[in-house]
Structure formats: structure tokens, C-alpha cells
Design a protein around this motif. Structure first.
Motif, PDB file in Angstrom:
ATOM      1  N   TYR A  49       0.832  -1.218   0.000  1.00  0.00           N
ATOM      2  CA  TYR A  49       0.000   0.000   0.000  1.00  0.00           C
ATOM      3  C   TYR A  49       0.859   1.258   0.000  1.00  0.00           C
ATOM      4  O   TYR A  49       0.727   2.130  -0.867  1.00  0.00           O
ATOM      5  CB  TYR A  49      -0.948   0.000   1.217  1.00  0.00           C
ATOM      6  N   SER A  50       1.772   1.357   0.984  1.00  0.00           N
ATOM      7  CA  SER A  50       2.516   2.623   1.084  1.00  0.00           C
ATOM      8  C   SER A  50       3.502   2.789  -0.078  1.00  0.00           C
ATOM      9  O   SER A  50       3.777   3.914  -0.489  1.00  0.00           O
ATOM     10  CB  SER A  50       3.201   2.765   2.437  1.00  0.00           C
ATOM     11  N   ALA A  51       3.979   1.653  -0.636  1.00  0.00           N
ATOM     12  CA  ALA A  51       4.867   1.761  -1.801  1.00  0.00           C
ATOM     13  C   ALA A  51       4.105   2.322  -3.003  1.00  0.00           C
ATOM     14  O   ALA A  51       4.643   3.153  -3.758  1.00  0.00           O
ATOM     15  CB  ALA A  51       5.467   0.397  -2.138  1.00  0.00           C
ATOM     16  N   THR A  52       2.842   1.901  -3.165  1.00  0.00           N
ATOM     17  CA  THR A  52       2.088   2.431  -4.316  1.00  0.00           C
ATOM     18  C   THR A  52       1.678   3.885  -4.073  1.00  0.00           C
ATOM     19  O   THR A  52       1.610   4.677  -5.019  1.00  0.00           O
ATOM     20  CB  THR A  52       0.843   1.577  -4.650  1.00  0.00           C
ATOM     21  N   LYS A  53       1.424   4.257  -2.828  1.00  0.00           N
ATOM     22  CA  LYS A  53       1.144   5.679  -2.550  1.00  0.00           C
ATOM     23  C   LYS A  53       2.408   6.508  -2.799  1.00  0.00           C
ATOM     24  O   LYS A  53       2.351   7.602  -3.361  1.00  0.00           O
ATOM     25  CB  LYS A  53       0.649   5.885  -1.110  1.00  0.00           C
ATOM     26  N   ALA A  54       3.564   5.988  -2.386  1.00  0.00           N
ATOM     27  CA  ALA A  54       4.819   6.708  -2.633  1.00  0.00           C
ATOM     28  C   ALA A  54       5.031   6.863  -4.137  1.00  0.00           C
ATOM     29  O   ALA A  54       5.389   7.945  -4.630  1.00  0.00           O
ATOM     30  CB  ALA A  54       5.985   5.950  -1.999  1.00  0.00           C
ATOM     31  N   GLY A  55       4.771   5.772  -4.882  1.00  0.00           N
ATOM     32  CA  GLY A  55       4.919   5.833  -6.341  1.00  0.00           C
ATOM     33  C   GLY A  55       4.000   6.884  -6.943  1.00  0.00           C
ATOM     34  O   GLY A  55       4.399   7.646  -7.835  1.00  0.00           O
ATOM     35  N   SER A  56       2.778   6.968  -6.422  1.00  0.00           N
ATOM     36  CA  SER A  56       1.830   7.950  -6.974  1.00  0.00           C
ATOM     37  C   SER A  56       2.308   9.370  -6.668  1.00  0.00           C
ATOM     38  O   SER A  56       2.205  10.269  -7.516  1.00  0.00           O
ATOM     39  CB  SER A  56       0.415   7.704  -6.450  1.00  0.00           C
ATOM     40  N   ASP A  57       2.855   9.584  -5.473  1.00  0.00           N
ATOM     41  CA  ASP A  57       3.386  10.923  -5.139  1.00  0.00           C
ATOM     42  C   ASP A  57       4.500  11.304  -6.110  1.00  0.00           C
ATOM     43  O   ASP A  57       4.582  12.449  -6.581  1.00  0.00           O
ATOM     44  CB  ASP A  57       4.013  10.942  -3.734  1.00  0.00           C
ATOM     45  N   LEU A  58       5.383  10.332  -6.384  1.00  0.00           N
ATOM     46  CA  LEU A  58       6.528  10.631  -7.245  1.00  0.00           C
ATOM     47  C   LEU A  58       6.066  10.912  -8.676  1.00  0.00           C
ATOM     48  O   LEU A  58       6.639  11.769  -9.357  1.00  0.00           O
ATOM     49  CB  LEU A  58       7.551   9.485  -7.201  1.00  0.00           C
ATOM     50  N   LEU A  59       5.011  10.220  -9.122  1.00  0.00           N
ATOM     51  CA  LEU A  59       4.455  10.529 -10.441  1.00  0.00           C
ATOM     52  C   LEU A  59       3.967  11.987 -10.453  1.00  0.00           C
ATOM     53  O   LEU A  59       4.252  12.742 -11.389  1.00  0.00           O
ATOM     54  CB  LEU A  59       3.284   9.601 -10.781  1.00  0.00           C
ATOM     55  N   VAL A  60       3.247  12.386  -9.412  1.00  0.00           N
ATOM     56  CA  VAL A  60       2.719  13.762  -9.383  1.00  0.00           C
ATOM     57  C   VAL A  60       3.889  14.763  -9.436  1.00  0.00           C
ATOM     58  O   VAL A  60       3.875  15.723 -10.214  1.00  0.00           O
ATOM     59  CB  VAL A  60       1.846  14.012  -8.130  1.00  0.00           C
ATOM     60  N   ARG A  61       4.907  14.499  -8.625  1.00  0.00           N
ATOM     61  CA  ARG A  61       6.058  15.433  -8.609  1.00  0.00           C
ATOM     62  C   ARG A  61       6.732  15.487  -9.983  1.00  0.00           C
ATOM     63  O   ARG A  61       7.149  16.560 -10.437  1.00  0.00           O
ATOM     64  CB  ARG A  61       7.067  14.987  -7.557  1.00  0.00           C
ATOM     65  N   ALA A  62       6.846  14.336 -10.661  1.00  0.00           N
ATOM     66  CA  ALA A  62       7.477  14.316 -11.983  1.00  0.00           C
ATOM     67  C   ALA A  62       6.628  15.065 -13.012  1.00  0.00           C
ATOM     68  O   ALA A  62       7.160  15.780 -13.867  1.00  0.00           O
ATOM     69  CB  ALA A  62       7.695  12.871 -12.435  1.00  0.00           C
TER      70      ALA A  62
END
Ligand code: NAD
Ligand code: DAU
Length: 337
Positions: free
Chosen positions: A153-166
Motif C-alpha cells: 500500500y505505502s509503496a504504491t502511494k509513494a509511487g503515486s506521489d513521485l508521479l505527481v512530482r514528476a
């Protein structure tokens, strides 16, 4: 024209709280895009004015549907507010696949639509992306804490945050992010810690504590999460991340004992069950930036009073949760919890 918000996951626990908050405190119109998974319910939007709130049942990873809903968002003040997610750690340990679909592909789909149309987006995330802290660590999580997620769960939330930042940096998408601590309040699914124990006690079942119960969570009332997100939408700086918390650290043992006491039971009448694999030890948010730069402050400062009101809500709204309880407990039993 009044602003128009597209709220993904607006039929879930925190998303629906936000929709109620927006209707009460602004003149915005809201379109909710929600897949109505096991965690979402149209009933969470009951009582809201039909001329201001529309529910569209669908998947945030459905690019054609997302295009149809994002294209009309043009005015100053219009925005996508992205809450939709698979949100429960224990589920992500038994089947991570929907977490990849919704949290990663779904967020990607929304970002691409925001990029095409220049739409403002606020991405709702969690403090779990930062991993966990030692019990005696004097520092709390800040906007500068390195990402170190523990569960699918938290890995996919982290991934989603990084997509937004990119997408902000590479394509100039007009986005803000927020990472909030553990929410409590009405309409939270019975799989989560606090509602699980309250509804267990209503059913005459002893509360279940993972491991020794020394893990610390930083509790915030869902109403305060909503007021913080609205503040960021109104006054946040594009490209920035804001941490949302209300100085509410408590270990699970304290919380379970308080629930027992508030419900008229012996505070020690609970069961220790198998611990969660990879269980994060402590989360704690330093909300200084949000408070000092944007002037936000939580309204619910008394956890015991908030918990008592939440207990009353579950007692008074058994029809809302009863249908989910047996299946949820069967899943936990199978996992030894
Ligand atoms: P929830 O599980 O109660 O609600 C999630 C909602 O998203 C449901 O209505 C569900 O139907 C919908 N949904 C799921 N997949 C979808 C998809 N593919 N397309 C459209 N809708 C979909 O979750 P919650 O606890 O309300 O959390 C909401 C958000 O807040 C999540 O992004 C979560 O990561 C974040 N968050 C939660 C907490 C917390 O304590 N619960 C704390 C910080 C951040
Ligand atoms: O920190 C924010 C996160 O808070 C959000 O990102 C998640 O979406 C949300 O589910 C929540 O995650 P947690 O894993 O902290 O919440 P949960 O309610 O599952 O568990 C809270 C704590 O209670 C955790 O330490 C595990 C423990 N627990 C949980 C259950 C369901 C128990 O001891 N017994 C239980 O029966």
C-alpha cells in the motif's frame, strides 16, 4: 460561475467527508468519481444537495471516462481533488494487485488528463510514504524526510506521489500534494483499527490488538483533514507538498483501552493477535509548514471527545456498517488476526 471540483474517491471515508465539508463551507459544485468498491458507498453522500453533488460510478484508470469528466474543468478554482485509492495495508499484504491498478495507473490516468487540459490537481497522500520512526526519535516527518515505504500500500502511494512530482516538474502540471496521518471519525470502514474495535464491542467480541500494541499512530479527525485540504486548494503554492497532522500521537494499546473504557468495559478486556508483517512502528507528522505558512489549525483537539462521538456514530448507524462486518472478520480470522 461557482467552482467545480472533481473529487475522486468521494464516496469513501475521507473523500466523502471532504465533499460534505466543501458543500458546507463553499459554493462549489462537486462531481464525485468513484468505483464504489467494497470501501465506497453512495450512502456516504446522502443528504447532500442534488443540484451541487453528482456521483459518477467509474474507475479512475478509465482514460475515456476521466477525459470526459476533466475536459469541462476550466475555470479558475476548478480542480481535481484526488482521494481514490486502495487504502488498507492488510489487504495490500494479501493481494497487492488492485493497489497497483488504482494507486499507480489510476493516478497516472488523472495526471495525463490534467496535463492535456491544464487542470489544477490536488493529490491526497499519506505519511506512510516516509516509512516509520523509532519510538524515541525526537524528529517527526517533514516535507524533507526521505521516502521509505514499507508495505505494498505505502509503496504504491509513494509511487503515486513521485508521479505527481514528476508531472509537475516535467510537464508543468499545476499540482499540490498532501501527506496526512491516521484519520478517525464517522463512515470509516470496519476493516480499520478504530471502527473494527468499536463494532467488535457492539457485537460482544473482544478488541484485537496486533502484537504488543506499542505501535504509535498520529490521530487526526477526518474533518480536520478536510479543512486542511481545502486550505491547500485555496492558498497552497503549486508544486509544494504539505504535511497534515494534529499532534495526536498515541500507541494502539492506549487507544484500545480508551475505546473499552468509553464503551463501559474493563480496559484490559482485549486480545493480542498475530502482528502485521512489516508493521510500521511509529508515524508522527510535523505540521509546522501548514500551520505557519497557510494558517491552518485543527478544530478537533480533544481525542477522547472525538472518539466518544465516533463510538456514538457507530452505535447509531449499525445499518451502515453491518453488511461489511462478517466478511471483514472472516478475512481477519483467516490471517490469524
Ligand atoms: P477508503 O478506502 O475509505 O476510500 C477509498 C475510495 O476510493 C472508495 O470510495 C473506493 O470506492 C474508491 N476507489 C477505489 N478504487 C477506485 C478506482 N479505481 N476508481 C475510482 N474510485 C476508486 O479510503 P480513505 O481512508 O477514505 O482514504 C482516502 C485517501 O486518503 C487515500 O488516497 C488514502 O491513501 C489517503 N489517506 C488516508 C488516511 C487514513 O487514515 N485513512 C490517511 C492519510 C491519507
Ligand atoms: O498513516 C496514514 C494511514 O493510516 C493511511 O495511509 C491508511 O490508508 C490507513 O489505513 C492508516 O493505516 P494504518 O495501517 O496505520 O491503519 P489501520 O487502521 O489498519 O491500523 C492502525 C494501527 O492499529 C496499526 O498499527 C495496526 C493496528 N491494528 C489494526 C487493526 C485493524 C490493530 O492493532 N488491530 C487491528 O485489528
Amino acid at each position: 460561475m461557482s467552482p467545480h471540483l472533481l473529487v475522486t474517491g468521494g464516496a469513501g471515508f475521507i473523500g466523502s467527508n471532504f465533499v460534505h465539508h466543501v458543500i458546507a463551507h463553499t459554493d462549489a459544485r462537486v462531481t464525485v468519481l468513484d468505483k464504489l468498491t467494497y470501501a465506497g458507498s453512495a450512502a456516504n453522500l446522502d443528504g447532500l444537495p442534488e443540484d451541487r453533488v453528482r456521483l459518477v460510478e467509474g474507475d479512475i484508470a478509465d482514460a475515456a471516462l476521466v477525459e470526459e469528466l476533466v475536459a469541462p474543468l476550466t475555470e479558475e478554482g476548478d480542480a481535481i481533488v484526488h482521494y481514490a485509492a486502495e487504502s488498507h495495508n492488510d489487504n495490500s499484504l494479501s493481494d497487492p494487485s488492485p493497489f497497483l491498478h488504482t494507486n499507480i495507473t489510476g493516478t497516472f490516468t488523472l495526471l495525463e488528463a490534467a496535463r492535456r487540459h491544464g487542470t489544477r490537481l490536488h493529490h491526497v497522500s499519506t505519511d506512510e510514504v516516509y516509512g516509520d520512526l523509532e519510538l524515541d526519535d525526537p524528529e517527526r516527518f517533514t516535507e524533507h524526510t526521505p521516502y521509505n515505504p514499507s508495505s505494498p500500500y505505502s509503496a504504491t502511494k509513494a509511487g503515486s506521489d513521485l508521479l505527481v512530482r514528476a508531472w509537475v516538474r516535467s510537464f508543468g502540471v499545476r499540482a499540490t500534494l498532501s501527506n496526512c496521518s491516521n484519520n478517525y471519525g464517522p463512515r470509516q470502514h470496519v476493516e480499520k483499527f478504530i471502527p473494527r474495535q468499536i463494532t467488535n464491542l457492539i457485537d460482544g467480541v473482544r478488541p484485537r490488538l496486533y502484537g504488543a500494541g506499542l505501535n504509535v499512530r498520529d490521530w487526526i479527525h477526518a474533518d480536520d483533514h478536510s479543512s486542511a485540504v481545502l486550505t491547500i486548494l485555496e492558498r497552497g503554492e503549486l508544486g509544494r507538498t504539505y504535511l497534515i497532522g494534529a499532534d495526536g500521537e498515541k500507541n494502539n494499546l492506549e487507544v484500545v483501552r480508551l475505546i473499552l473504557q468509553l464503551m463501559g468495559h474493563d480496559p484490559d478486556d482485549f486480545e493480542h493477535v498475530d502482528d502485521r508483517p512489516g508493521h510500521d512502528l511509529r508515524y508522527a507528522i510535523d505540521p509546522t509548514t501548514l500551520r505557519e505558512e497557510l494558517g491552518w489549525a485543527p478544530a478537533h483537539r480533544d481525542f477522547e471527545a472525538g472518539l466518544a462521538a465516533t463510538i456514538d456514530w457507530y452505535r447509531e448507524n449499525e445499518a451502515w456498517w453491518r453488511g461489511q462486518k462478517a466478511a471483514t472478520e472472516a478475512k481477519y480470522r483467516a490471517a490469524g488476526q
